[in-house]
Scaffold this motif. Structure first.
Motif, mmCIF file in Angstrom:
data_model
loop_
_atom_site.group_PDB
_atom_site.id
_atom_site.type_symbol
_atom_site.label_atom_id
_atom_site.label_comp_id
_atom_site.label_asym_id
_atom_site.label_seq_id
_atom_site.Cartn_x
_atom_site.Cartn_y
_atom_site.Cartn_z
ATOM 1 N N UNK A 194 0.856 -1.180 0.000
ATOM 2 C CA UNK A 194 0.000 0.000 0.000
ATOM 3 C C UNK A 194 0.893 1.231 0.000
ATOM 4 N N UNK A 195 0.812 2.017 -1.042
ATOM 5 C CA UNK A 195 1.653 3.210 -1.170
ATOM 6 C C UNK A 195 0.851 4.432 -0.751
ATOM 7 N N UNK A 196 1.152 4.934 0.444
ATOM 8 C CA UNK A 196 0.462 6.107 0.955
ATOM 9 C C UNK A 196 -0.190 5.837 2.293
ATOM 10 N N UNK B 50 2.443 -10.247 -6.148
ATOM 11 C CA UNK B 50 2.096 -9.183 -5.204
ATOM 12 C C UNK B 50 0.954 -8.316 -5.746
ATOM 13 N N UNK B 51 0.312 -7.620 -4.817
ATOM 14 C CA UNK B 51 -0.655 -6.585 -5.172
ATOM 15 C C UNK B 51 -0.050 -5.229 -4.853
ATOM 16 N N UNK B 52 -0.365 -4.248 -5.695
ATOM 17 C CA UNK B 52 0.145 -2.887 -5.516
ATOM 18 C C UNK B 52 -1.044 -1.930 -5.524
ATOM 19 N N UNK B 53 -1.185 -1.170 -4.450
ATOM 20 C CA UNK B 53 -2.305 -0.248 -4.331
ATOM 21 C C UNK B 53 -1.732 1.148 -4.104
ATOM 22 N N UNK B 54 -2.073 2.078 -4.981
ATOM 23 C CA UNK B 54 -1.434 3.396 -5.012
ATOM 24 C C UNK B 54 -2.418 4.437 -4.478
ATOM 25 N N UNK B 55 -2.033 5.050 -3.331
ATOM 26 C CA UNK B 55 -2.940 5.987 -2.651
ATOM 27 C C UNK B 55 -2.150 7.119 -2.019
ATOM 28 N N UNK B 56 -1.172 7.669 -2.726
ATOM 29 C CA UNK B 56 -0.325 8.692 -2.118
ATOM 30 C C UNK B 56 -1.028 10.053 -2.132
ATOM 31 N N UNK B 57 -0.333 11.039 -1.581
ATOM 32 C CA UNK B 57 -0.855 12.404 -1.503
ATOM 33 C C UNK B 57 -0.542 13.215 -2.756
ATOM 34 N N UNK B 58 0.111 12.581 -3.746
ATOM 35 C CA UNK B 58 0.635 13.305 -4.910
ATOM 36 C C UNK B 58 0.296 12.526 -6.179
ATOM 37 N N UNK B 59 -0.486 13.131 -7.079
ATOM 38 C CA UNK B 59 -0.894 12.429 -8.298
ATOM 39 C C UNK B 59 0.300 12.052 -9.165
ATOM 40 N N UNK B 60 1.292 12.911 -9.256
ATOM 41 C CA UNK B 60 2.470 12.584 -10.063
ATOM 42 C C UNK B 60 3.180 11.361 -9.509
ATOM 43 N N UNK B 61 3.281 11.281 -8.192
ATOM 44 C CA UNK B 61 3.894 10.115 -7.567
ATOM 45 C C UNK B 61 3.034 8.873 -7.777
ATOM 46 N N UNK B 62 1.722 9.046 -7.687
ATOM 47 C CA UNK B 62 0.814 7.934 -7.983
ATOM 48 C C UNK B 62 1.115 7.353 -9.360
#
Length: 287
Positions: free
Chosen positions: A122-124, A180-192
């Motif tokens: 989980x990223x974020x 693996x599973x990768x779930x992208x939920x950061x505070x920055x759209x560019x980083x997402x």
């Protein structure tokens, strides 16, 4: 009382005597499969063989044998109206007093099972990331919460969830195990976008999801083209996460729906990439 699913060592250390209850054979519709097991002590239980009257009878049978200091005979239990269960099948249970040698084998088995669990990254560590980590914390997966902000990770502190502090989340994607599973939920759209693109380049990912909306998905596809990557990578992206049935932006709701989606992907015998994601982009309104 039941004991948390990953506290086998604590259970074995806390209870002086306990009994292994195992489903030896099944016939027809049953709550659990052959090989399912639980431990029963005088005051607590660990794991489950399916609940209901079946489990109540097994616990009672095991505790009676523990009190008497005698072996417990096997039980064959029909799951019909006579015991208040309507599965309609039949279960054969065996009971074994746990010795130090058996306890060691159970711990080895549990360690192998835990080591083989699929990873969910989980990223974020924001509101939804934390809620999703909490939703997954009791599931049979290895959950890793990734962020570049030390304070956010320190505030999370969810039992059973690992944390990873890094300024290069793409490296975490590259190092993750197969399936693996990768779930992208950061505070920055560019980083997402950077993380999602890295994850989508992995053909062995079980699931790649990104929080967002139809607009964000379309923007990501355009971004891929500008960056020189194939826009078709976005075809495998689940965005928004959690499906299209509820237009509810509350973190707990998104997390609960997304957790079911992720577990379906990583635990399915169909293998990585089996969830169809086309047509999923028109779900939740933009944040």
């Amino acid at each position: 009382m039941p004991v948390a699913c990953d506290d086998l060592r604590a259970f074995l250390q806390a209870d002086g005597g306990c009994m292994l209850v195992e489903v030896a054979a099944v016939d027809g519709s049953t709550p659990r499969e052959a090989g399912a097991w639980m431990l029963v002590s005088a005051t607590a239980t660990f794991a489950t063989i399916g609940g209901g009257q079946l489990e109540f009878m097994a616990i009672d049978h095991a505790r009676r044998a523990l009190r008497q200091g005698q072996p417990a005979a096997p039980l064959t239990i029909p799951l019909g109206p006579e015991i208040g269960q309507c599965c309609g099948g039949r279960v054969r249970l065996v009971f074994v007093t746990v010795t130090p040698a058996l306890a060691a084998r159970l711990l080895e088995r549990r360690d192998r099972e835990v080591a083989a669990r699929p990873s969910v990254h989980l990223f974020g560590a924001g509101h939804v990331g934390n809620a999703l980590a909490l939703a997954l914390s009791l599931a049979p997966v290895r959950t890793i919460l990734v962020d570049g902000r030390a304070d956010e990770l320190a505030a999370a502190r969810i039992p059973g969830v690992e944390t990873r502090l890094t300024a290069v989340p793409e490296a975490v994607v590259r190092e993750a195990p197969k399936g693996s599973a990768f779930v992208v939920l950061t505070h920055d759209h560019a980083l997402d976008f950077l993380i999602a693109a890295e994850a989508l380049r992995r053909d062995d990912a079980a699931y790649v999801g990104m929080i967002g909306s139809k607009t964000k998905r379309a923007t990501f596809r355009s971004w891929l083209s500008r960056e020189g990557g194939p826009a078709t990578l976005a075809d495998r992206l689940v965005c928004p996460i959690g499906g299209a049935m509820l237009h509810d932006k509350r973190p707990a709701v998104i997390a609960t729906l997304a957790a079911a989606e992720i577990l379906t992907a990583v635990l399915s015998p169909a293998g990585p990439g089996h969830i169809p994601v086309e047509g999923r982009s028109a779900a939740r309104p933009a944040d």
